[in-house]
Write a protein that holds these residues in place. Structure first.
Motif, PDB file in Angstrom:
ATOM      1  N   SER A 117       0.823  -1.213   0.000  1.00  0.00           N
ATOM      2  CA  SER A 117       0.000   0.000   0.000  1.00  0.00           C
ATOM      3  C   SER A 117       0.852   1.257   0.000  1.00  0.00           C
ATOM      4  CB  SER A 117      -0.933   0.014   1.216  1.00  0.00           C
ATOM      5  OG  SER A 117      -1.609   1.249   1.300  1.00  0.00           O
ATOM      6  N   ARG A 118       0.726   2.017  -1.072  1.00  0.00           N
ATOM      7  CA  ARG A 118       1.404   3.313  -1.144  1.00  0.00           C
ATOM      8  C   ARG A 118       0.722   4.332  -0.236  1.00  0.00           C
ATOM      9  NH1 ARG A 118       0.524   3.388  -7.510  1.00  0.00           N
ATOM     10  NH2 ARG A 118      -1.508   2.763  -6.635  1.00  0.00           N
ATOM     11  N   ALA A 119      -0.572   4.119   0.032  1.00  0.00           N
ATOM     12  CA  ALA A 119      -1.314   5.028   0.908  1.00  0.00           C
ATOM     13  C   ALA A 119      -0.822   4.936   2.340  1.00  0.00           C
ATOM     14  CB  ALA A 119      -2.806   4.703   0.844  1.00  0.00           C
ATOM     15  N   LEU A 120      -0.318   3.771   2.728  1.00  0.00           N
ATOM     16  CA  LEU A 120       0.175   3.570   4.090  1.00  0.00           C
ATOM     17  C   LEU A 120       1.663   3.859   4.218  1.00  0.00           C
ATOM     18  CD1 LEU A 120      -1.656   0.209   4.986  1.00  0.00           C
ATOM     19  CD2 LEU A 120      -2.387   2.551   5.486  1.00  0.00           C
ATOM     20  N   GLY A 121       2.355   3.920   3.074  1.00  0.00           N
ATOM     21  CA  GLY A 121       3.795   4.160   3.093  1.00  0.00           C
ATOM     22  C   GLY A 121       4.136   5.610   2.794  1.00  0.00           C
ATOM     23  N   ASN A 122       5.372   5.838   2.406  1.00  0.00           N
ATOM     24  CA  ASN A 122       5.845   7.184   2.090  1.00  0.00           C
ATOM     25  C   ASN A 122       5.930   7.353   0.575  1.00  0.00           C
ATOM     26  OD1 ASN A 122       6.298   8.016   4.841  1.00  0.00           O
ATOM     27  ND2 ASN A 122       8.099   6.678   4.849  1.00  0.00           N
ATOM     28  N   ARG A 123       5.286   8.397   0.073  1.00  0.00           N
ATOM     29  CA  ARG A 123       5.307   8.679  -1.354  1.00  0.00           C
ATOM     30  C   ARG A 123       6.177   9.902  -1.616  1.00  0.00           C
ATOM     31  NH1 ARG A 123      -0.431   8.460  -0.928  1.00  0.00           N
ATOM     32  NH2 ARG A 123      -0.481  10.691  -1.473  1.00  0.00           N
ATOM     33  N   GLU A 124       7.104   9.755  -2.541  1.00  0.00           N
ATOM     34  CA  GLU A 124       7.914  10.891  -2.953  1.00  0.00           C
ATOM     35  C   GLU A 124       7.012  11.938  -3.601  1.00  0.00           C
ATOM     36  OE1 GLU A 124      11.771  11.869  -5.849  1.00  0.00           O
ATOM     37  OE2 GLU A 124      10.923   9.855  -5.773  1.00  0.00           O
ATOM     38  N   SER A 125       7.286  13.185  -3.347  1.00  0.00           N
ATOM     39  CA  SER A 125       6.493  14.262  -3.919  1.00  0.00           C
ATOM     40  C   SER A 125       6.479  14.145  -5.447  1.00  0.00           C
ATOM     41  CB  SER A 125       7.063  15.621  -3.509  1.00  0.00           C
ATOM     42  OG  SER A 125       6.342  16.668  -4.115  1.00  0.00           O
ATOM     43  N   GLY A 126       5.280  14.150  -6.022  1.00  0.00           N
ATOM     44  CA  GLY A 126       5.163  14.060  -7.467  1.00  0.00           C
ATOM     45  C   GLY A 126       5.119  12.656  -8.019  1.00  0.00           C
ATOM     46  N   SER A 127       5.220  11.662  -7.142  1.00  0.00           N
ATOM     47  CA  SER A 127       5.236  10.274  -7.629  1.00  0.00           C
ATOM     48  C   SER A 127       3.859   9.798  -8.058  1.00  0.00           C
ATOM     49  CB  SER A 127       5.787   9.340  -6.548  1.00  0.00           C
ATOM     50  OG  SER A 127       4.987   9.389  -5.374  1.00  0.00           O
ATOM     51  N   MET A 128       2.805  10.399  -7.491  1.00  0.00           N
ATOM     52  CA  MET A 128       1.442  10.075  -7.895  1.00  0.00           C
ATOM     53  C   MET A 128       0.698  11.378  -8.179  1.00  0.00           C
ATOM     54  SD  MET A 128       0.323   6.961  -5.307  1.00  0.00           S
ATOM     55  CE  MET A 128      -1.261   6.701  -6.148  1.00  0.00           C
ATOM     56  N   LEU A 193      -3.992  -8.910   3.402  1.00  0.00           N
ATOM     57  CA  LEU A 193      -3.616  -7.762   4.231  1.00  0.00           C
ATOM     58  C   LEU A 193      -2.754  -6.829   3.405  1.00  0.00           C
ATOM     59  CD1 LEU A 193      -0.410  -8.267   5.139  1.00  0.00           C
ATOM     60  CD2 LEU A 193      -1.458  -9.875   6.708  1.00  0.00           C
ATOM     61  N   GLU A 194      -2.515  -5.654   3.962  1.00  0.00           N
ATOM     62  CA  GLU A 194      -1.684  -4.652   3.300  1.00  0.00           C
ATOM     63  C   GLU A 194      -0.465  -4.344   4.165  1.00  0.00           C
ATOM     64  OE1 GLU A 194      -4.691  -1.878   0.776  1.00  0.00           O
ATOM     65  OE2 GLU A 194      -4.671  -1.518   2.937  1.00  0.00           O
ATOM     66  N   VAL A 195       0.637  -4.044   3.507  1.00  0.00           N
ATOM     67  CA  VAL A 195       1.832  -3.584   4.212  1.00  0.00           C
ATOM     68  C   VAL A 195       2.259  -2.265   3.565  1.00  0.00           C
ATOM     69  CG1 VAL A 195       2.598  -5.910   4.829  1.00  0.00           C
ATOM     70  CG2 VAL A 195       3.405  -4.879   2.696  1.00  0.00           C
ATOM     71  N   PRO A 196       2.802  -1.339   4.354  1.00  0.00           N
ATOM     72  CA  PRO A 196       3.238  -0.063   3.778  1.00  0.00           C
ATOM     73  C   PRO A 196       4.423  -0.268   2.835  1.00  0.00           C
ATOM     74  CG  PRO A 196       3.077   0.042   6.184  1.00  0.00           C
ATOM     75  CD  PRO A 196       3.000  -1.398   5.810  1.00  0.00           C
ATOM     76  N   VAL A 197       4.394   0.391   1.695  1.00  0.00           N
ATOM     77  CA  VAL A 197       5.543   0.399   0.791  1.00  0.00           C
ATOM     78  C   VAL A 197       5.828   1.832   0.382  1.00  0.00           C
ATOM     79  CG1 VAL A 197       5.200  -1.933  -0.111  1.00  0.00           C
ATOM     80  CG2 VAL A 197       4.081  -0.003  -1.249  1.00  0.00           C
ATOM     81  N   ASN A 198       7.062   2.092   0.065  1.00  0.00           N
ATOM     82  CA  ASN A 198       7.454   3.420  -0.388  1.00  0.00           C
ATOM     83  C   ASN A 198       7.287   3.518  -1.902  1.00  0.00           C
ATOM     84  OD1 ASN A 198       8.292   4.390   2.228  1.00  0.00           O
ATOM     85  ND2 ASN A 198      10.032   3.006   2.046  1.00  0.00           N
ATOM     86  N   TYR A 199       7.197   4.740  -2.385  1.00  0.00           N
ATOM     87  CA  TYR A 199       6.924   4.958  -3.806  1.00  0.00           C
ATOM     88  C   TYR A 199       7.659   6.203  -4.262  1.00  0.00           C
ATOM     89  CZ  TYR A 199       3.944   4.366  -7.964  1.00  0.00           C
ATOM     90  OH  TYR A 199       3.463   4.123  -9.224  1.00  0.00           O
TER      91      TYR A 199
END
Length: 230
Positions: A117-128, A193-199
């Protein structure tokens, strides 16, 4: 606990010549086969993927789901079948080294499918883009109230037991692939289940969010798929 599980990876790829070597290089060594589905690329994606150590299958019909299905067909023809299959994109937006976080709950037999889950992880600015973020929220909200499925993301980075994946009888050949899998997993009673992932920002231009046609096409198909399985 699954003892010494066999793990294969599927990467659908269309014109990812600059990113695909980086993705392959960072996949953990415990993986048996890295299967890149070259989705009629006009660049050297397939050639570069082979040089990086992947198995490459060619799918001339464009479509995310179609590429995934072709890679699955190749795996079905192997003498020894995998225990777990991992899906991730070939644009280097995912962090392949986080794969262990996705497969560990399956190895420990706590889940049959794990969504990164990108929603639970850290997203780089502009990645989505905003349409992507809103689209994920809308889709997961609709799934919650229509199907009772609880997800926070439709992230492409995911792991699933191979035998369960086959039972889902996946059919979608394009943008509805990820949500079809999640809805069918819920309806089949799979433990998920979901796990946090970075993006991070992808390498190159997105075939979906990079064009107005792609954004509306993907959004329409995702919503259509939700109501199709109502």
């Amino acid at each position: 606990m699954l003892q010494n599980p066999i793990i294969d990876v599927i990467i659908p790829a269309y014109n990812e010549v600059k990113s695909i070597p980086k993705v392959i290089a960072e996949i953990p060594d415990r993986v048996r086969h890295i299967v890149v589905a070259n989705n009629n690329s006009s660049d050297r994606t397939g050639e570069v993927a082979v040089q990086a150590g992947a198995v490459v299958v060619f799918e001339p019909q464009k479509g995310y789901g179609k590429a995934c299905l072709t890679a699955m067909d190749w795996i079905k023809n192997q003498e020894i079948q995998p225990d777990i299959v991992v899906f991730l994109d070939g644009d280097y937006s995912d962090f392949p080294e986080e794969m262990n976080d996705l497969i560990s709950p399956i190895i420990d037999q706590k889940a049959d499918m794990v969504i990164g889950s990108r929603a639970l992880g850290n997203r780089e600015s502009g990645s989505m883009t905003f349409p992507q973020v809103f689209g994920n929220w809308l889709a997961t909200t609709l799934m919650k109230y229509i199907q009772g499925a609880r997800y926070s993301d439709l992230g492409p980075f995911r792991a699933i037991r191979w035998e369960n994946l086959l039972l889902l009888n996946m059919l979608d050949q394009n943008f509805g692939w990820t949500i079809e899998m999640q809805i069918k997993a819920h309806k089949a009673g799979l433990r998920y289940l979901e796990v946090p992932v970075n993006y991070r920002k992808r390498i190159g231009v997105s075939k979906v969010s990079g064009t107005v046609k792609g954004v509306f096409g993907a959004g329409y198909k995702i919503i259509l798929t939700i109501f199709k399985y109502w």
